[in-house]
Design an enzyme around this catalytic site. Structure first.
Site, PDB file in Angstrom:
ATOM      1  CB  SER A  95      -0.915   0.017   1.222  1.00 24.55           C
ATOM      2  OG  SER A  95      -0.132  -0.043   2.382  1.00 24.55           O
ATOM      3  CB  THR A 197      -1.691   5.982   4.717  1.00 23.00           C
ATOM      4  OG1 THR A 197      -2.766   5.958   3.802  1.00 23.00           O
ATOM      5  CG2 THR A 197      -0.861   7.219   4.597  1.00 23.00           C
ATOM      6  N   GLY A 227      -6.399  10.584  -2.498  1.00 25.17           N
ATOM      7  CA  GLY A 227      -6.969  10.527  -1.154  1.00 25.17           C
ATOM      8  C   GLY A 227      -6.464  11.663  -0.287  1.00 25.17           C
ATOM      9  N   GLY A 249      -6.435   5.361   6.482  1.00 28.20           N
ATOM     10  CA  GLY A 249      -7.787   4.864   6.223  1.00 28.20           C
ATOM     11  C   GLY A 249      -8.431   5.521   5.021  1.00 28.20           C
ATOM     12  CG  HIS A 250     -12.870   5.457   3.107  1.00 27.45           C
ATOM     13  ND1 HIS A 250     -13.344   4.222   2.746  1.00 27.45           N
ATOM     14  CD2 HIS A 250     -13.355   6.321   2.200  1.00 27.45           C
ATOM     15  CE1 HIS A 250     -14.090   4.328   1.667  1.00 27.45           C
ATOM     16  NE2 HIS A 250     -14.113   5.594   1.313  1.00 27.45           N
ATOM     17  N   GLY A 251      -9.553   7.862   2.721  1.00 26.75           N
ATOM     18  CA  GLY A 251      -9.151   9.243   2.511  1.00 26.75           C
ATOM     19  C   GLY A 251     -10.292  10.205   2.272  1.00 26.75           C
TER      20      GLY A 251
HETATM   21  N1  GLY Z   1      -5.502   7.138   3.289  1.00 26.67           N
HETATM   22  C1  GLY Z   1      -5.089   6.752   2.039  1.00 26.67           C
HETATM   23  C2  GLY Z   1      -6.031   7.032   0.955  1.00 26.67           C
HETATM   24  O1  GLY Z   1      -7.208   7.149   1.173  1.00 26.67           O
HETATM   25  O2  GLY Z   1      -5.578   7.120  -0.169  1.00 26.67           O
END
Ligand code: GLY
Length: 354
Positions: A95, A197, A227, A249-251
């Site tokens: 990742s 990340t 993100g 997490g969810h950017g």
């Molecule tokens: N936190 C990484 C992304 O959402 O790309």
């Protein structure tokens, strides 16, 4: 006549007050920076006790590299750059950087940003073919008049700066991509345990803070999707008077609340690092509820460090870890979370949904 006199006097008073206020502001500004260009704002920092925090289990190895610099009296900025370069250069980390999963077009696009104690910032987004995007972000900060360069422009800038163009696809990522192509279902997953990340924040022996954040983003994302990680204020924020925060997490959810800037501002208002992270997570939760989205589909985790060396974290759902290296050694921590999933109900986070 009286009216004219009154008006004239009021105007004079106004001009006097404005001039005095202006002079006071100027004096404050001079004191704040102690009249020396590029000097950090004064604050009561913890001195001679460096500390570094980073996201996920791979933060342990990253902290080792950062600690070598911090413990030798090095600058937090150099420490966070060297630290995040460890997972960036590791082909087994799916990742971040080299070995990262591609987007749905089979292209590996990387995002990174960096911020120092003087609020110098640099960022790249959607950068291809460069193993260490964090170094390019630092070059944007130090060698360009800009703060963010994206896509082809970022690659062009990197090549001009002497970075080497490399193939970042490793066989395991290629295999996963081919398996994903069979159904090509567009369900970007951010909650991948230990595989998201790397965000790192550090306080050096001189009492200065810096941070770095780098990722290949969501696996099989739309080409061009960016993100939170390269966005200063979302995936990373540093205020050398207050503290620093970084996110994983969810950017999309982190950007929605300007997450890391929020965490730092909450610390400014008096929250300790965990309280600040929790309040930011609860804002994510609230917005998900307002938008009638299922919280279990997302993960967001924040880590934060204040100027006194206190640290903390909070996340939407359990499964997130972070590593802290200080005078007590390099240790992995599990933050409190909003949702504690039952073991059997836990999604298999390191497996991509097909
Ligand atoms: N936190 C990484 C992304 O959402 O790309």
């Amino acid at each position: 006549m009286d009216n004219i006199t009154n008006t004239t006097n009021s105007r004079k008073d106004f001009l006097k007050i404005t001039a005095l206020t202006g002079a006071a502001t100027l004096l404050n500004a001079c004191n704040f920076f102690d009249k020396k260009e590029n000097q950090s704002p004064k604050s009561e920092a913890r001195l001679n006790k460096p500390i570094v925090l980073s996201t996920w289990n791979f933060g342990l190895a990253a902290n080792d590299a950062a600690w070598k610099i911090l413990t030798n009296g090095g600058r937090a900025l150099d420490a966070v750059e060297a630290g995040v370069m460890v997972p960036e250069g590791d082909p087994t980390e799916r990742s971040v950087g080299y070995g990262g999963r591609p987007d749905r077009d089979g292209r590996i696009t990387l995002d990174a940003c960096i911020m120092d104690e003087l609020s110098n910032i640099g960022s790249v987004a959607c950068l291809e073919y460069i193993k260490h995007p964090i170094q390019v972000a630092r070059a944007v900060m130090e060698k360009s008049p800009h703060v963010m360069i994206v896509g082809d422009g970022a690659l062009q800038f990197a090549l001009e700066q002497g970075f080497k163009k490399e193939n970042l696809m490793v066989p395991d990522s290629e295999k996963e991509y081919k398996e994903w192509l069979v159904k090509s279902e567009y369900k970007p997953i951010a909650n991948i345990e230990n595989h998201d990340t790397i965000g790192m924040i550090a306080l050096d022996a001189a009492g200065n803070l810096s941070g770095a954040c780098t990722t290949s983003g969501m696996a099989f994302k739309m080409h061009g999707r960016v993100g939170d990680s390269p966005i200063i204020g979302a995936g990373l924020y540093v205020d050398n008077e207050i503290g620093a925060a970084t996110a994983t997490g969810h950017g999309e959810e982190v950007i929605r609340i300007a997450g890391c800037h929020l965490v730092v501002e909450l610390m400014r208002q008096g929250r300790n690092p965990e309280e600040a992270c929790k309040e930011a997570v609860m804002r994510v939760v609230k917005l998900m509820e307002i938008r009638k989205k299922d919280l279990k589909d997302i993960q967001v985790g924040f880590i934060a460090l204040n100027k006194q060396g206190e640290y903390g974290s909070y996340c939407v759902q359990d499964g997130f870890t972070y590593a802290v290296y200080d005078e007590n050694g390099n240790n992995l921590h599990t933050p409190n979370s909003h949702i504690v999933l039952k073991k059997e109900a836990k999604p298999k986070l390191d497996t991509l949904k097909k």
